[in-house]
Design a protein around this motif. Structure first.
Motif, PDB file in Angstrom:
ATOM      1  N   ALA A   1       0.915  -1.249  -0.068  1.00 31.99           N
ATOM      2  CA  ALA A   1       0.229  -0.443   0.132  1.00 31.99           C
ATOM      3  C   ALA A   1       1.316   1.269   0.188  1.00 31.99           C
ATOM      4  N   TRP A   2       0.313   2.487  -1.413  1.00 23.44           N
ATOM      5  CA  TRP A   2       1.647   3.563  -1.048  1.00 23.44           C
ATOM      6  C   TRP A   2       0.041   4.536  -0.808  1.00 23.44           C
ATOM      7  N   ASP A   3       1.356   5.205  -0.092  1.00 24.90           N
ATOM      8  CA  ASP A   3       0.751   7.024  -0.449  1.00 24.90           C
ATOM      9  C   ASP A   3       1.823   8.250   0.025  1.00 24.90           C
ATOM     10  N   ILE A   4       1.539   9.105  -0.842  1.00 23.81           N
ATOM     11  CA  ILE A   4       2.059  10.078  -0.584  1.00 23.81           C
ATOM     12  C   ILE A   4       2.322  10.845   0.602  1.00 23.81           C
ATOM     13  N   ASP A   5       1.311  11.083   1.733  1.00 23.36           N
ATOM     14  CA  ASP A   5       1.057  11.232   2.456  1.00 23.36           C
ATOM     15  C   ASP A   5       1.273  10.898   3.794  1.00 23.36           C
ATOM     16  N   THR A   6       2.054  11.421   4.810  1.00 23.20           N
ATOM     17  CA  THR A   6       2.711  10.720   5.433  1.00 23.20           C
ATOM     18  C   THR A   6       1.451  10.382   7.202  1.00 23.20           C
ATOM     19  N   VAL A   7       1.174  11.926   7.610  1.00 20.75           N
ATOM     20  CA  VAL A   7      -0.370  11.764   8.089  1.00 20.75           C
ATOM     21  C   VAL A   7      -1.466  10.327   7.317  1.00 20.75           C
TER      22      VAL A   7
ATOM     23  N   GLN B   1       5.711   4.979   1.998  1.00 25.71           N
ATOM     24  CA  GLN B   1       5.182   6.707   1.798  1.00 25.71           C
ATOM     25  C   GLN B   1       5.947   6.759   0.199  1.00 25.71           C
ATOM     26  N   ALA B   2       5.435   6.715  -1.105  1.00 27.92           N
ATOM     27  CA  ALA B   2       6.011   7.194  -1.940  1.00 27.92           C
ATOM     28  C   ALA B   2       4.503   7.842  -2.919  1.00 27.92           C
ATOM     29  N   ASP B   3       5.509   7.783  -3.693  1.00 30.60           N
ATOM     30  CA  ASP B   3       4.646   9.643  -5.471  1.00 30.60           C
ATOM     31  C   ASP B   3       4.792   8.942  -6.148  1.00 30.60           C
ATOM     32  N   LEU B   4       3.181   8.263  -6.474  1.00 30.00           N
ATOM     33  CA  LEU B   4       2.901   8.193  -8.180  1.00 30.00           C
ATOM     34  C   LEU B   4       3.921   8.156  -9.300  1.00 30.00           C
ATOM     35  N   LEU B   5       4.491   9.438  -9.197  1.00 27.19           N
ATOM     36  CA  LEU B   5       4.164  10.256 -10.242  1.00 27.19           C
ATOM     37  C   LEU B   5       6.049  10.090 -10.142  1.00 27.19           C
ATOM     38  N   ARG B   6       6.519   9.692  -9.295  1.00 30.19           N
ATOM     39  CA  ARG B   6       7.974   9.256  -9.228  1.00 30.19           C
ATOM     40  C   ARG B   6       8.516   8.342  -9.211  1.00 30.19           C
ATOM     41  N   GLU B   7       8.270   7.835  -8.070  1.00 30.33           N
ATOM     42  CA  GLU B   7       8.664   6.038  -7.537  1.00 30.33           C
ATOM     43  C   GLU B   7       8.925   4.651  -8.814  1.00 30.33           C
ATOM     44  N   PRO B   8       9.423   4.407  -8.692  1.00 25.79           N
ATOM     45  CA  PRO B   8       9.798   2.957 -10.008  1.00 25.79           C
ATOM     46  C   PRO B   8       8.710   2.733  -9.710  1.00 25.79           C
ATOM     47  N   TYR B   9       7.619   2.082 -10.531  1.00 24.50           N
ATOM     48  CA  TYR B   9       6.747   0.976  -9.945  1.00 24.50           C
ATOM     49  C   TYR B   9       6.851  -0.846 -10.059  1.00 24.50           C
ATOM     50  N   PRO B  10       6.176  -1.705  -9.334  1.00 23.03           N
ATOM     51  CA  PRO B  10       6.875  -2.907  -8.978  1.00 23.03           C
ATOM     52  C   PRO B  10       5.953  -3.623 -10.094  1.00 23.03           C
ATOM     53  N   LYS B  11       6.216  -4.936 -10.198  1.00 20.03           N
ATOM     54  CA  LYS B  11       6.076  -5.395 -11.511  1.00 20.03           C
ATOM     55  C   LYS B  11       5.066  -6.638 -11.297  1.00 20.03           C
ATOM     56  N   ASP B  12       4.972  -7.282 -12.329  1.00 18.39           N
ATOM     57  CA  ASP B  12       3.517  -8.297 -12.002  1.00 18.39           C
ATOM     58  C   ASP B  12       2.945  -8.734 -10.831  1.00 18.39           C
ATOM     59  N   TYR B  13       2.312  -7.669 -10.810  1.00 16.55           N
ATOM     60  CA  TYR B  13       1.190  -7.433 -10.037  1.00 16.55           C
ATOM     61  C   TYR B  13      -0.060  -8.321 -10.679  1.00 16.55           C
ATOM     62  N   HIS B  14      -1.271  -9.200 -10.133  1.00 18.35           N
ATOM     63  CA  HIS B  14      -2.770  -9.512 -10.081  1.00 18.35           C
ATOM     64  C   HIS B  14      -3.434  -8.651  -9.760  1.00 18.35           C
TER      65      HIS B  14
END
Length: 259
Positions: A131-137, A185-198
């Motif tokens: 689970a990713w989100d940019i917002d630490t709060v 904590q991750a930004d969808l616009l900057r972080e490398p995306y993971p692979k092979d998700y179902h």
């Protein structure tokens, strides 16, 4: 000094690495102007000074920016479709150890919903959600797993009894469920995306992005899915060019990467 919104966007990126150019400008500028109006700051320069110096003000800004509106089993019909159709199909294709990514998880309602729903099909100890989100709060609330009655009102009664405990006017998610989610904590616009998700779940988030940013993200999701994997989006969203990207539309909110 007299500064404009273009200057402010540049300073926000330097401070937070959030690229406001990826958001719909009129909508986002209006939100930021409203937030600044609630402070004693006179303009973008004073507000930037504030969020540079004051961590609490900076966290408030990022939380406001990322528009965290979430609740368990939001739009229940879509989750029912996942329960009855999508999850059984995915298990048939990939087995019970499904790789699942909640790509903009906000305060945790969504990944915990996924765990509860999957428990109808898979033993809890076989469930693992990234689970990713940019917002630490928002992520801090997600990790705590404590919610008000409205946020959990959509949880089916049997799952609520099994996985939630009432504490005064709050409800706590069980540790057994919380252990199944790995928050980051991750930004969808900057972080490398993971692979092979179902299964990738990203709901009611990209409506705030520009068409260019949405297209980029949907293409990255396509690349992140294993062949036969499914993307689940929100009721307010659609992938207009899904055929061009390569998706097969399974329903209004589910898009499959062909085998």
């Amino acid at each position: 000094m007299a500064v404009d919104y273009e200057w402010f966007k540049g300073e926000v990126y330097k401070l937070t690495k959030i690229d406001l150019n990826a958001y719909k400008e009129k909508q986002m500028k209006r939100r930021i102007d409203t937030l600044i109006g609630k402070t004693e700051c006179k303009g973008y320069d004073q507000y930037m000074d504030l969020i540079k110096k004051d961590q609490t003000a900076r966290e408030t800004f990022i939380t406001y920016l990322t528009i965290n509106v979430s609740e368990f089993f939001r739009n229940i019909d879509q989750w029912n479709l996942m329960d009855k159709n999508m999850v059984p199909e995915l298990i048939k294709k990939f087995g019970k150890n499904l790789k699942i990514w909640s790509a903009a998880c906000s305060t945790g309602d969504e990944p915990y919903t996924i765990v509860m729903l999957l428990s109808n099909h898979v033993p809890l100890n076989q469930i693992n959600i990234m689970a990713w989100d940019i917002d630490t709060v928002a992520l801090a609330k997600a990790r705590a797993g404590v919610y008000d009655a409205k946020e959990v009102s959509g949880v089916p009664a049997d799952l609520k009894k099994k996985f939630l405990t009432q504490e005064g006017d709050k409800w706590r998610v069980s540790d057994d469920v919380k252990k199944r989610v790995n928050f980051k904590q991750a930004d969808l616009l900057r972080e490398p995306y993971p692979k092979d998700y179902h299964l990738i779940v990203c709901r009611n988030v990209l409506i705030y992005f520009t068409e260019e940013a949405k297209d980029e993200i949907f293409r990255k999701y396509y690349d992140s899915l294993a062949p036969g994997g499914v993307l689940f989006i929100g009721s307010t969203e659609q992938i207009i060019n899904y055929k061009e990207i390569g998706f097969i539309r399974k329903s209004s909110f589910y898009y499959e990467k062909p085998m």
